[in-house]
Scaffold this active site. Structure first.
Site, PDB file in Angstrom:
ATOM      1  N   GLU A  17      15.513   9.379  -6.478  1.00 34.90           N
ATOM      2  CA  GLU A  17      15.360   8.739  -5.261  1.00 34.90           C
ATOM      3  C   GLU A  17      16.532   9.269  -4.348  1.00 34.90           C
ATOM      4  O   GLU A  17      17.610   9.867  -5.065  1.00 34.90           O
ATOM      5  CB  GLU A  17      15.579   7.245  -5.109  1.00 34.90           C
ATOM      6  CG  GLU A  17      14.310   6.426  -6.262  1.00 34.90           C
ATOM      7  CD  GLU A  17      13.303   6.080  -5.394  1.00 34.90           C
ATOM      8  OE1 GLU A  17      13.021   6.182  -4.387  1.00 34.90           O
ATOM      9  OE2 GLU A  17      12.323   6.001  -6.461  1.00 34.90           O
TER      10      GLU A  17
ATOM     11  N   VAL B  52       2.167   3.207  -5.337  1.00 32.61           N
ATOM     12  CA  VAL B  52       1.532   2.620  -6.405  1.00 32.61           C
ATOM     13  C   VAL B  52       0.322   1.804  -5.853  1.00 32.61           C
ATOM     14  O   VAL B  52      -0.960   2.220  -6.413  1.00 32.61           O
ATOM     15  CB  VAL B  52       2.274   1.822  -7.141  1.00 32.61           C
ATOM     16  CG1 VAL B  52       1.513   0.920  -8.364  1.00 32.61           C
ATOM     17  CG2 VAL B  52       3.485   2.318  -7.984  1.00 32.61           C
TER      18      VAL B  52
ATOM     19  N   LYS C 249      14.189  -2.848 -17.665  1.00 36.88           N
ATOM     20  CA  LYS C 249      12.864  -2.789 -18.602  1.00 36.88           C
ATOM     21  C   LYS C 249      13.297  -3.451 -20.046  1.00 36.88           C
ATOM     22  O   LYS C 249      12.637  -3.960 -20.625  1.00 36.88           O
ATOM     23  CB  LYS C 249      12.640  -1.430 -18.755  1.00 36.88           C
ATOM     24  CG  LYS C 249      12.005  -0.941 -17.130  1.00 36.88           C
ATOM     25  CD  LYS C 249      12.011   0.680 -17.293  1.00 36.88           C
ATOM     26  CE  LYS C 249      11.370   0.980 -16.103  1.00 36.88           C
ATOM     27  NZ  LYS C 249      11.522   2.680 -15.657  1.00 36.88           N
TER      28      LYS C 249
ATOM     29  N   ALA D 299       1.043  -1.192  -0.006  1.00 34.22           N
ATOM     30  CA  ALA D 299       0.055   0.022  -0.109  1.00 34.22           C
ATOM     31  C   ALA D 299       0.716   1.222   0.046  1.00 34.22           C
ATOM     32  O   ALA D 299       0.749   2.199   0.820  1.00 34.22           O
ATOM     33  CB  ALA D 299      -0.885   0.100   1.194  1.00 34.22           C
ATOM     34  N   GLY D 300       2.036   0.890  -0.667  1.00 39.69           N
ATOM     35  CA  GLY D 300       2.729   2.361  -1.056  1.00 39.69           C
ATOM     36  C   GLY D 300       2.230   3.421  -1.913  1.00 39.69           C
ATOM     37  O   GLY D 300       1.100   3.211  -2.197  1.00 39.69           O
TER      38      GLY D 300
ATOM     39  N   VAL E  23       6.867  -2.141 -17.032  1.00 39.55           N
ATOM     40  CA  VAL E  23       7.614  -1.305 -18.017  1.00 39.55           C
ATOM     41  C   VAL E  23       7.142   0.015 -18.316  1.00 39.55           C
ATOM     42  O   VAL E  23       5.939   0.054 -18.981  1.00 39.55           O
ATOM     43  CB  VAL E  23       8.280  -2.147 -19.143  1.00 39.55           C
ATOM     44  CG1 VAL E  23       8.923  -1.193 -20.212  1.00 39.55           C
ATOM     45  CG2 VAL E  23       8.643  -3.241 -18.771  1.00 39.55           C
TER      46      VAL E  23
ATOM     47  N   SER F 228      -1.580   2.499  -2.924  1.00 37.36           N
ATOM     48  CA  SER F 228      -2.598   3.438  -2.626  1.00 37.36           C
ATOM     49  C   SER F 228      -3.122   3.941  -4.167  1.00 37.36           C
ATOM     50  O   SER F 228      -4.499   4.310  -3.903  1.00 37.36           O
ATOM     51  CB  SER F 228      -2.125   4.454  -1.619  1.00 37.36           C
ATOM     52  OG  SER F 228      -1.129   4.983  -2.155  1.00 37.36           O
TER      53      SER F 228
ATOM     54  N   GLY G  35      11.556  15.387  -6.603  1.00 36.50           N
ATOM     55  CA  GLY G  35      11.031  13.988  -6.151  1.00 36.50           C
ATOM     56  C   GLY G  35      11.211  12.910  -7.481  1.00 36.50           C
ATOM     57  O   GLY G  35      10.611  11.785  -7.428  1.00 36.50           O
TER      58      GLY G  35
END
Length: 428
Positions: A192, A17, A207, A14-15, A134, A19, A189
């Site tokens: 990282e 992506v 990818k 639930a990070g 990807v 959430s 942002g």
């Protein structure tokens, strides 16, 4: 049309992506039902800390027990957005062995363990969908597996990392140096706290491994990809690129040759007239060439919460349709062939080479001689400014085997007239 039918799913993670997927599923609730003939209900969300409050998600959905999800017969779809190899790999395997359908956004997992996972999917007649792994919101996996399946694809090249594209755009358009552009990307942002995977090309490498496997129907894993990042690119390199009519981009490139598959990630000078040259900031783009389809380009947001969530939800909708029509697992593995992946030394490239050389008679001829003796043919050679007895020389080569070019460079490093090799970048 079965308006009361429900299909239950579990989210793993639930990070950012996870959430995003929950939020988007709620926003699209009615549409999903109209498109599939069933309601999607996210029944459980696996997290490390179920007590933590996450805005907009009901507390009772959280669990830290994978078994609870695995053993729930109502849950038909497992959506894996936790990232990393373990425990994600175990969960995905166990879910499919239990007959559950899987949607994942996990490029690390697929780039290293795609084959064994697809075997399990095939054995259990399960869907394993991974559009979001990807290039975020850009549809590229489904076109490669389905829309373009009728054409023999021969080359894919793409800007598949937004962080590095943002950094190179800032260096190119605003004259920033690498560190300055990286700091800005971090503040906004885009990068990282530890940007290694992005700036060293590992993210793009994963990818391109996934895309090569699908495009050429033959397994390519991340360790087989030659990767070179953007940390050595200077404002000077960018200035010269412009002067010669090029733009520098970090590209993932894979080609099907008579001898096998070439697959590499590196900074590349591409002509400023090429469609990829205009892809700026954090946008991604993938350029595909095939014998029947010719050129096709896919461009859009390659990352971010909602773009990635949209790709995940697109896969979930596809899986829901398959469940309703009893057609899960119809694609299965992509690697039907066993083609060799070429060592980077055996692939061919053109090169841009910048040298600081003693400004004395015969120096240029010496360098041209070393290149010629190693089968490196020169397309352009320009002597730039000279000061304090040192001249700067810029060379652009024709297509050459990388092994021969590297031999020439090793000899140059030992030459008394060569003071410094300031830059080596491949040219498309």
């Amino acid at each position: 049309m079965g308006e009361n039918r429900k299909i239950y799913a579990a989210l793993l993670g639930a990070g950012t992506v996870g959430s995003g997927v929950y939020k988007l599923a709620g926003m699209q609730e009615e549409d999903i039902c109209l498109k599939t003939g069933a309601h999607l209900e996210i029944k459980k969300i696996l997290v490390r800390n179920p007590g933590k409050v996450r805005e907009g998600i009901p507390q009772e959905l959280f669990t830290d027990s994978w078994q609870e999800i695995l053993e729930d017969p109502e849950i038909q779809i497992v959506i894996e957005v936790m990232g990393g190899i373990e425990p994600a790999r175990t969960y995905v395997e166990e879910a499919m062995k239990a007959g559950k359908q899987v949607v994942t956004a996990n490029k690390d997992l697929l780039a290293e363990y795609g084959d064994p996972l697809f075997e399990i999917a095939t054995e259990n007649k399960c869907d394993l969908q991974f559009e979001a792994a990807v290039a975020g919101a850009i549809p590229i996996i489904r076109p490669l597996r389905q829309s373009l399946a009728g054409s023999q694809l021969t080359e894919i090249m793409g800007i598949v990392n937004g962080t590095t594209n943002y950094i190179l755009t800032k260096m190119s358009e605003e004259g920033m140096d690498y560190q300055e552009a990286l700091d800005m990307a971090t503040r906004l942002g885009y990068a990282e706290a530890d940007p290694t995977a992005d700036v060293e090309g590992y993210d793009a490498g994963r990818k391109i491994a996934i895309m090569a496997s699908i495009a050429f129907s033959s397994r390519v894993t991340f360790p087989q990809v030659y990767t070179e990042g953007i940390t050595k690119i200077t404002a000077e390199d960018i200035r010269y690129a412009k002067e010669f009519g090029y733009v520098i981009k970090l590209l993932g490139i894979t080609k099907l040759t008579g001898k096998g598959i070439e697959v590499k990630v590196h900074p590349t000078l591409i002509p400023d007239s090429h469609p990829l040259a205009t892809v700026r900031d954090s946008f991604n783009a993938v350029f595909v060439h095939g014998q029947a389809c010719d050129d096709a380009m896919f461009m859009g947001r390659g990352a971010g919460q909602m773009p990635t969530a949209s790709a995940v939800l697109g896969d979930v909708i596809d899986v829901m349709r398959n469940i309703i029509h009893g057609s899960c697992g119809k694609i299965g593995s992509d690697s039907h062939k066993k083609l060799p992946v070429l060592d980077v030394e055996d692939t061919k490239s053109r090169f841009f080479l910048r040298l600081q050389v003693e400004n004395r008679a015969g120096a240029l001829a010496n360098i041209a001689g070393v290149l010629g003796n190693n089968d490196v043919s020169i397309a352009q050679m320009v002597q730039k400014r000279s000061h304090d007895g040192i001249a700067e020389i810029v060379v652009i080569t024709d297509l050459v085997k990388e092994r021969h070019f590297n031999d020439a460079i090793r000899i140059m490093e030992g030459m008394s007239v060569v003071r410094e090799i300031s830059g080596i970048i491949r040219v498309y």
